[in-house]
Design an enzyme around this catalytic site. Sequence first.
Site, PDB file in Angstrom:
ATOM      1  N   GLY A 283      42.768  -1.009  53.969  1.00  0.00           N
ATOM      2  CA  GLY A 283      43.488  -1.488  52.885  1.00  0.00           C
ATOM      3  C   GLY A 283      42.952  -3.191  52.313  1.00  0.00           C
TER       4      GLY A 283
ATOM      5  N   CYS B 213      42.728  -1.328  58.743  1.00  0.00           N
ATOM      6  CA  CYS B 213      42.465  -0.259  59.598  1.00  0.00           C
ATOM      7  C   CYS B 213      40.803  -0.172  60.394  1.00  0.00           C
ATOM      8  CB  CYS B 213      42.331   1.128  58.671  1.00  0.00           C
ATOM      9  SG  CYS B 213      43.838   1.372  57.671  1.00  0.00           S
TER      10      CYS B 213
ATOM     11  N   CYS C 168      37.347   3.183  56.260  1.00  0.00           N
ATOM     12  CA  CYS C 168      37.996   2.287  55.156  1.00  0.00           C
ATOM     13  C   CYS C 168      39.156   1.458  55.612  1.00  0.00           C
ATOM     14  CB  CYS C 168      38.352   3.251  53.922  1.00  0.00           C
ATOM     15  SG  CYS C 168      39.841   4.229  54.154  1.00  0.00           S
TER      16      CYS C 168
ATOM     17  N   HIS D 184      46.582   7.888  63.201  1.00  0.00           N
ATOM     18  CA  HIS D 184      46.240   6.662  62.753  1.00  0.00           C
ATOM     19  C   HIS D 184      46.781   5.634  62.995  1.00  0.00           C
ATOM     20  CE1 HIS D 184      44.107   3.768  60.727  1.00  0.00           C
ATOM     21  NE2 HIS D 184      44.573   4.241  59.346  1.00  0.00           N
TER      22      HIS D 184
END
Length: 405
Positions: A392, A103, A390, A360
């Site tokens: 993954g 991300c 944040c 997103h």
Amino acid sequence: MVSSSARARLLAKNDNDIVIVAAVRSALAKARKGGFKDTRPEEMLSGVLRAAYTRAMVDPALIGDIAVGNVLPPGGGANVARMAALHAGIPNTTPINTVNRQCSSGLTAVDQIANEIISGQIDIGIGSGVESMTFAYGGGWLADGWSAEVLTNPEAEECLLPMGMTAENLASEFNISREVQDKYAAISYQKAAAAHKAGKFKDEIVPLKVKITDPKTEKVSEIIVDVDEGIRDGVTAETLSKLQPIFVENGATHAGNASQVCDGAAAVVLARRSVAKRLGLPIVGKYVTSAVVGVPPRVMGVGPAYAIPKLLERTGLSKDDVDFYEINEAFASQAVYNIQKLGLSLDKVNVNGGAIGIGHPLGCTGARQIATGLNIAKQRNERVFVTSMCSGSGIGMAGVLVSEH
């Protein structure tokens, strides 16, 4: 605000600064049923690349390199990016690559280009991001399975946890209730709806003309996608409380307090200040630096709570030197945790709504938040902002930028 010495240094101008001469994004469309459902990622990316260098008034032949954040590439990633650049009118002499830091891929792409300028490799470049979650949907990238030997490492195995499960882990470990999450999510929707009504997203969105097929009649028509499709007016904590949890029975994470699955693209044109001045380019901001950290995969959402302090320490800033923060809302639980852990005022975070209220598209978000942040800074007459997310598998990233509108 009285400037600290660190803030004053950031606001000062130097010919070697990495400046932003344009930052644009597409509207964010609902995956599988929205305006981009029949639009391949290379077409979205082409549209924002062309719009970015056109707005920056840059001769595309002067673009030294392009980096593209992309997490789930249905067409092979690098090929998609190269095709998009060529279609956008950028000559084949300009190289390109894709990066995947989950991300934070879009921010990583911008940081890569900034570092190339700092090192003297190039003078002008584009950091961008694109994600078609429509075409990537279904997780085909998991089809081949994984090494049994690698999966004997518990943390390696935890990298495969569905993101919703990591949100549930975080909520459980740090005692963030369903009620608190729904209240936060409702605020994100409300901020986004208010910003949309006030026309606050228009300057950062590039309208894209695309073709769409009616699923019932199979008629193909042209439409212009220029509005974020996930914005919902009238959402309250009470309405969200009626939704069923998805990942865990009696859990807290559901469709209404998680980031929206969507399609979109964004691009940021960067240059050395001396070059931008010589060419008469429109300087709208300055990219300062970024920080990246690793955190436990099982609670990957805590990333910003560790990346932002590392960033502030590196720059000498205090959290109060920052006018506002764009922190990606992967899930309400992680957004609440990071805001509380950092001791931030909710009024200074995602002032026009975040990913819960807007969407997103994974690889796009890091670049999208820069376009949004520069737009917010201009609207509020503010200067310094931090963007963070944040990622993954347990990554946190944050960057600091200065508006020069």
